[in-house]
Write a protein that holds these residues in place. Sequence first.
Motif, PDB file in Angstrom:
ATOM      1  N   GLN A   1      57.340   9.943  39.244  1.00 17.48           N
ATOM      2  CA  GLN A   1      57.831  11.223  38.743  1.00 17.48           C
ATOM      3  C   GLN A   1      58.572  10.995  37.428  1.00 17.48           C
ATOM      4  O   GLN A   1      59.292  10.005  37.269  1.00 17.48           O
ATOM      5  CB  GLN A   1      58.797  11.862  39.740  1.00 17.48           C
ATOM      6  CG  GLN A   1      59.359  13.196  39.270  1.00 17.48           C
ATOM      7  CD  GLN A   1      60.376  13.774  40.237  1.00 17.48           C
ATOM      8  OE1 GLN A   1      61.549  13.398  40.213  1.00 17.48           O
ATOM      9  NE2 GLN A   1      59.933  14.703  41.089  1.00 17.48           N
TER      10      GLN A   1
ATOM     11  N   ASP B   1      52.924  12.000  38.238  1.00 16.36           N
ATOM     12  CA  ASP B   1      52.511  12.695  39.453  1.00 16.36           C
ATOM     13  C   ASP B   1      53.278  13.992  39.665  1.00 16.36           C
ATOM     14  O   ASP B   1      52.802  14.898  40.350  1.00 16.36           O
ATOM     15  CB  ASP B   1      52.699  11.770  40.660  1.00 16.36           C
ATOM     16  CG  ASP B   1      51.790  10.558  40.581  1.00 16.36           C
ATOM     17  OD1 ASP B   1      50.585  10.700  40.839  1.00 16.36           O
ATOM     18  OD2 ASP B   1      52.283   9.463  40.236  1.00 16.36           O
ATOM     19  N   SER B   2      54.471  14.066  39.093  1.00 19.12           N
ATOM     20  CA  SER B   2      55.266  15.290  39.165  1.00 19.12           C
ATOM     21  C   SER B   2      56.296  15.252  38.048  1.00 19.12           C
ATOM     22  O   SER B   2      56.561  14.200  37.445  1.00 19.12           O
ATOM     23  CB  SER B   2      55.962  15.424  40.527  1.00 19.12           C
ATOM     24  OG  SER B   2      56.845  14.342  40.749  1.00 19.12           O
TER      25      SER B   2
ATOM     26  N   CYS C   1      60.298  16.734  37.009  1.00 16.85           N
ATOM     27  CA  CYS C   1      61.548  17.311  37.506  1.00 16.85           C
ATOM     28  C   CYS C   1      62.413  17.682  36.311  1.00 16.85           C
ATOM     29  O   CYS C   1      62.649  16.854  35.427  1.00 16.85           O
ATOM     30  CB  CYS C   1      62.282  16.303  38.391  1.00 16.85           C
ATOM     31  SG  CYS C   1      63.870  16.885  39.025  1.00 16.85           S
TER      32      CYS C   1
ATOM     33  N   ALA D   1      50.886  21.646  37.595  1.00 20.10           N
ATOM     34  CA  ALA D   1      51.759  20.475  37.720  1.00 20.10           C
ATOM     35  C   ALA D   1      52.755  20.659  38.864  1.00 20.10           C
ATOM     36  O   ALA D   1      53.261  21.763  39.096  1.00 20.10           O
ATOM     37  CB  ALA D   1      52.510  20.234  36.419  1.00 20.10           C
ATOM     38  N   VAL D   2      53.043  19.571  39.569  1.00 19.60           N
ATOM     39  CA  VAL D   2      54.058  19.597  40.630  1.00 19.60           C
ATOM     40  C   VAL D   2      55.431  19.578  39.971  1.00 19.60           C
ATOM     41  O   VAL D   2      55.743  18.682  39.179  1.00 19.60           O
ATOM     42  CB  VAL D   2      53.898  18.393  41.573  1.00 19.60           C
ATOM     43  CG1 VAL D   2      54.987  18.414  42.644  1.00 19.60           C
ATOM     44  CG2 VAL D   2      52.514  18.396  42.209  1.00 19.60           C
TER      45      VAL D   2
ATOM     46  N   SER E   1      59.748  20.061  40.285  1.00 21.08           N
ATOM     47  CA  SER E   1      60.977  20.132  41.072  1.00 21.08           C
ATOM     48  C   SER E   1      62.158  20.309  40.133  1.00 21.08           C
ATOM     49  O   SER E   1      62.045  20.092  38.916  1.00 21.08           O
ATOM     50  CB  SER E   1      61.154  18.882  41.938  1.00 21.08           C
ATOM     51  OG  SER E   1      61.360  17.742  41.141  1.00 21.08           O
TER      52      SER E   1
ATOM     53  N   ARG F   1      60.513  22.537  45.482  1.00 16.75           N
ATOM     54  CA  ARG F   1      61.045  21.175  45.578  1.00 16.75           C
ATOM     55  C   ARG F   1      62.364  21.106  44.799  1.00 16.75           C
ATOM     56  O   ARG F   1      62.416  21.489  43.621  1.00 16.75           O
ATOM     57  CB  ARG F   1      60.056  20.150  45.014  1.00 16.75           C
ATOM     58  CG  ARG F   1      58.677  20.178  45.674  1.00 16.75           C
ATOM     59  CD  ARG F   1      57.789  19.070  45.127  1.00 16.75           C
ATOM     60  NE  ARG F   1      58.291  17.762  45.529  1.00 16.75           N
ATOM     61  CZ  ARG F   1      57.981  17.172  46.675  1.00 16.75           C
ATOM     62  NH1 ARG F   1      57.181  17.759  47.549  1.00 16.75           N
ATOM     63  NH2 ARG F   1      58.475  15.990  46.967  1.00 16.75           N
TER      64      ARG F   1
END
Length: 303
Positions: free
Chosen positions: A139, A172-173, A175, A202-203, A205, A229
């Motif tokens: 991340q 992968d993500s 934040c 996109a993931v 958080s 998230r």
Amino acid sequence: MSDVPSRVVLREVGPRDGLQNEPPVATADKVTLVEELATTGLLEIETVSYVHPRAIPQMADAAEVWAGVRQRPEITYSALVPNLVGAQRAISDGFTDIEVVVSASRTHNLRNIRRTPEESLDGIGEVVALAHDAGVRCQVIVATAFGCPYEGELPTDQVVAYAVRAVDLGADSVCFGDTTGMGSPPRVRRLVGSFRDARADAVLSLHLHDTRGTGMANLAAALELGVDRFDASVGGLGGCPYAPGASGNIATEEAVYLLEEYGVETGVDLDRLLEVAAIAQRLVGRELPSRVLTAGPRTRLSN
């Protein structure tokens, strides 16, 4: 309210982001905190940081802490890494999930890791490649996403551009970190909306702080945009050693309490989490800022 997710994943960051701002805590006590948190229903725990001990001496025993943790197969344990060397150490020690940080603020990034954001992103590309070659998820955290204590307001398109670059590098993500607690609901809506326009798949958080009392309001604003998230820290431990006055991650038990009021599942046992928050308070030897820890949930009635 139609975008409110039915379930939210909380990543507990107290053992890393929380304890790095406290006077050094014994290795065995850090292990105890991680293992107690693992009994609450939390499924993600940020455990340690592989930074140089001269930078953050509180994290100097990262390898020893990780070696002492009795891992539970249902839990994802992660480590924060500052660069390729830190990533190599974390992966060698067996972590399957790592996080690496770039600040959206040039000044903060230089003070934090002595690189410009552009230089950091070049290095992050190498970290992501290394992680993926090892079957490890990575991340990218974009710090000071809602403002910088040195530069003040940061253009939304600048923050989004760094996040988009991270996704393009293979993260992968992503934040967004409210490193200094400068976020507000309008800023959350603006940044989340702009990023979703740029990279809808996109993931995402959020890592929120409650420095100025807006942490839970910011979580609610993001929740109503469908963000599912969030990072949180038991008892409200945490802050940033490179941002003056930026104390206080949102408390995990306060996040769970609010999410339950929304009817959102977290899988976390709030009563057990409050017991662990009390343990964390004893380990650091001071009163923690969590209001739910102090007052209890509204369902707790007086005799």
